[in-house]
Design a protein around this motif. Structure first.
Motif, PDB file in Angstrom:
ATOM      1  N   MET A 171       0.836  -1.178   0.000  1.00  0.00           N
ATOM      2  CA  MET A 171       0.000   0.000   0.000  1.00  0.00           C
ATOM      3  C   MET A 171       0.880   1.240   0.000  1.00  0.00           C
ATOM      4  N   THR A 172       0.545   2.193  -0.859  1.00  0.00           N
ATOM      5  CA  THR A 172       1.324   3.410  -0.969  1.00  0.00           C
ATOM      6  C   THR A 172       0.578   4.557  -0.310  1.00  0.00           C
ATOM      7  N   ASP A 173       1.278   5.245   0.576  1.00  0.00           N
ATOM      8  CA  ASP A 173       0.676   6.423   1.194  1.00  0.00           C
ATOM      9  C   ASP A 173       0.845   7.611   0.262  1.00  0.00           C
ATOM     10  N   THR A 174      -0.238   8.336   0.068  1.00  0.00           N
ATOM     11  CA  THR A 174      -0.143   9.557  -0.727  1.00  0.00           C
ATOM     12  C   THR A 174      -0.050  10.734   0.232  1.00  0.00           C
ATOM     13  N   PRO A 175       0.767  11.713  -0.102  1.00  0.00           N
ATOM     14  CA  PRO A 175       0.882  12.853   0.805  1.00  0.00           C
ATOM     15  C   PRO A 175      -0.447  13.587   0.915  1.00  0.00           C
ATOM     16  N   ALA A 176      -0.708  14.091   2.094  1.00  0.00           N
ATOM     17  CA  ALA A 176      -1.944  14.851   2.307  1.00  0.00           C
ATOM     18  C   ALA A 176      -1.896  16.128   1.486  1.00  0.00           C
ATOM     19  N   LYS A 177      -3.037  16.480   0.937  1.00  0.00           N
ATOM     20  CA  LYS A 177      -3.123  17.710   0.164  1.00  0.00           C
ATOM     21  C   LYS A 177      -3.030  18.886   1.146  1.00  0.00           C
ATOM     22  N   PRO A 178      -2.168  19.859   0.849  1.00  0.00           N
ATOM     23  CA  PRO A 178      -2.056  20.991   1.764  1.00  0.00           C
ATOM     24  C   PRO A 178      -3.367  21.763   1.842  1.00  0.00           C
ATOM     25  N   PRO A 179      -3.616  22.422   2.957  1.00  0.00           N
ATOM     26  CA  PRO A 179      -4.861  23.191   3.060  1.00  0.00           C
ATOM     27  C   PRO A 179      -4.918  24.256   1.969  1.00  0.00           C
ATOM     28  N   ALA A 180      -6.108  24.499   1.490  1.00  0.00           N
ATOM     29  CA  ALA A 180      -6.286  25.473   0.419  1.00  0.00           C
ATOM     30  C   ALA A 180      -6.013  26.876   0.941  1.00  0.00           C
ATOM     31  N   ASP A 181      -5.479  27.711   0.086  1.00  0.00           N
ATOM     32  CA  ASP A 181      -5.221  29.104   0.413  1.00  0.00           C
ATOM     33  C   ASP A 181      -6.376  29.924  -0.166  1.00  0.00           C
ATOM     34  N   PRO A 182      -7.165  30.577   0.675  1.00  0.00           N
ATOM     35  CA  PRO A 182      -8.329  31.313   0.176  1.00  0.00           C
ATOM     36  C   PRO A 182      -7.981  32.391  -0.852  1.00  0.00           C
ATOM     37  N   ILE A 183      -6.824  33.040  -0.703  1.00  0.00           N
ATOM     38  CA  ILE A 183      -6.441  34.068  -1.681  1.00  0.00           C
ATOM     39  C   ILE A 183      -6.246  33.425  -3.050  1.00  0.00           C
ATOM     40  N   THR A 184      -5.532  32.308  -3.073  1.00  0.00           N
ATOM     41  CA  THR A 184      -5.303  31.597  -4.333  1.00  0.00           C
ATOM     42  C   THR A 184      -6.618  31.079  -4.906  1.00  0.00           C
ATOM     43  N   GLU A 185      -7.479  30.563  -4.037  1.00  0.00           N
ATOM     44  CA  GLU A 185      -8.786  30.068  -4.499  1.00  0.00           C
ATOM     45  C   GLU A 185      -9.599  31.190  -5.148  1.00  0.00           C
ATOM     46  N   GLY A 186      -9.603  32.376  -4.526  1.00  0.00           N
ATOM     47  CA  GLY A 186     -10.349  33.505  -5.088  1.00  0.00           C
ATOM     48  C   GLY A 186      -9.812  33.929  -6.441  1.00  0.00           C
ATOM     49  N   ALA A 187      -8.492  33.998  -6.546  1.00  0.00           N
ATOM     50  CA  ALA A 187      -7.881  34.369  -7.831  1.00  0.00           C
ATOM     51  C   ALA A 187      -8.192  33.327  -8.898  1.00  0.00           C
ATOM     52  N   ARG A 188      -8.138  32.062  -8.513  1.00  0.00           N
ATOM     53  CA  ARG A 188      -8.430  30.978  -9.463  1.00  0.00           C
ATOM     54  C   ARG A 188      -9.897  31.038  -9.906  1.00  0.00           C
ATOM     55  N   ALA A 189     -10.793  31.325  -8.958  1.00  0.00           N
ATOM     56  CA  ALA A 189     -12.215  31.415  -9.300  1.00  0.00           C
ATOM     57  C   ALA A 189     -12.446  32.496 -10.349  1.00  0.00           C
ATOM     58  N   ARG A 190     -11.823  33.647 -10.161  1.00  0.00           N
ATOM     59  CA  ARG A 190     -11.990  34.733 -11.135  1.00  0.00           C
ATOM     60  C   ARG A 190     -11.419  34.337 -12.498  1.00  0.00           C
ATOM     61  N   SER A 191     -10.248  33.702 -12.492  1.00  0.00           N
ATOM     62  CA  SER A 191      -9.628  33.323 -13.770  1.00  0.00           C
ATOM     63  C   SER A 191     -10.445  32.273 -14.516  1.00  0.00           C
ATOM     64  N   HIS A 192     -11.277  31.535 -13.778  1.00  0.00           N
ATOM     65  CA  HIS A 192     -12.141  30.529 -14.401  1.00  0.00           C
ATOM     66  C   HIS A 192     -13.533  31.061 -14.704  1.00  0.00           C
ATOM     67  N   GLY A 193     -13.732  32.371 -14.488  1.00  0.00           N
ATOM     68  CA  GLY A 193     -15.005  32.990 -14.839  1.00  0.00           C
ATOM     69  C   GLY A 193     -16.124  32.782 -13.834  1.00  0.00           C
TER      70      GLY A 193
END
Length: 61
Positions: free
Chosen positions: A1-23
């Motif tokens: 069994m292979t452990d996958t690294p935990a996804k880092p917590p989302a950064d709200p600033i990055t999420e907001g910028a990404r949301a705008r760039s995706h319309g």
């Protein structure tokens, strides 16, 4: 069994910028009113830190 690294917590600033760039609309912010995460998400969406006013427009000439 292979452990996958935990996804880092989302950064709200990055999420907001990404949301705008995706319309996505500004009201798509997933964070509750008045929360620090919402303020950060909106800063990312607008591209402006909340603690300062937007830069004035540049004159072309």
């Amino acid at each position: 069994m292979t452990d996958t690294p935990a996804k880092p917590p989302a950064d709200p600033i990055t999420e907001g910028a990404r949301a705008r760039s995706h319309g996505r609309p500004k009201d798509a912010c997933p964070y509750p009113d008045g929360s620090d995460a919402r303020r950060a998400w909106l800063e990312g969406y607008d591209g402006t830190p909340g603690d300062r006013a937007p830069d004035p427009p540049m004159d072309g000439g």
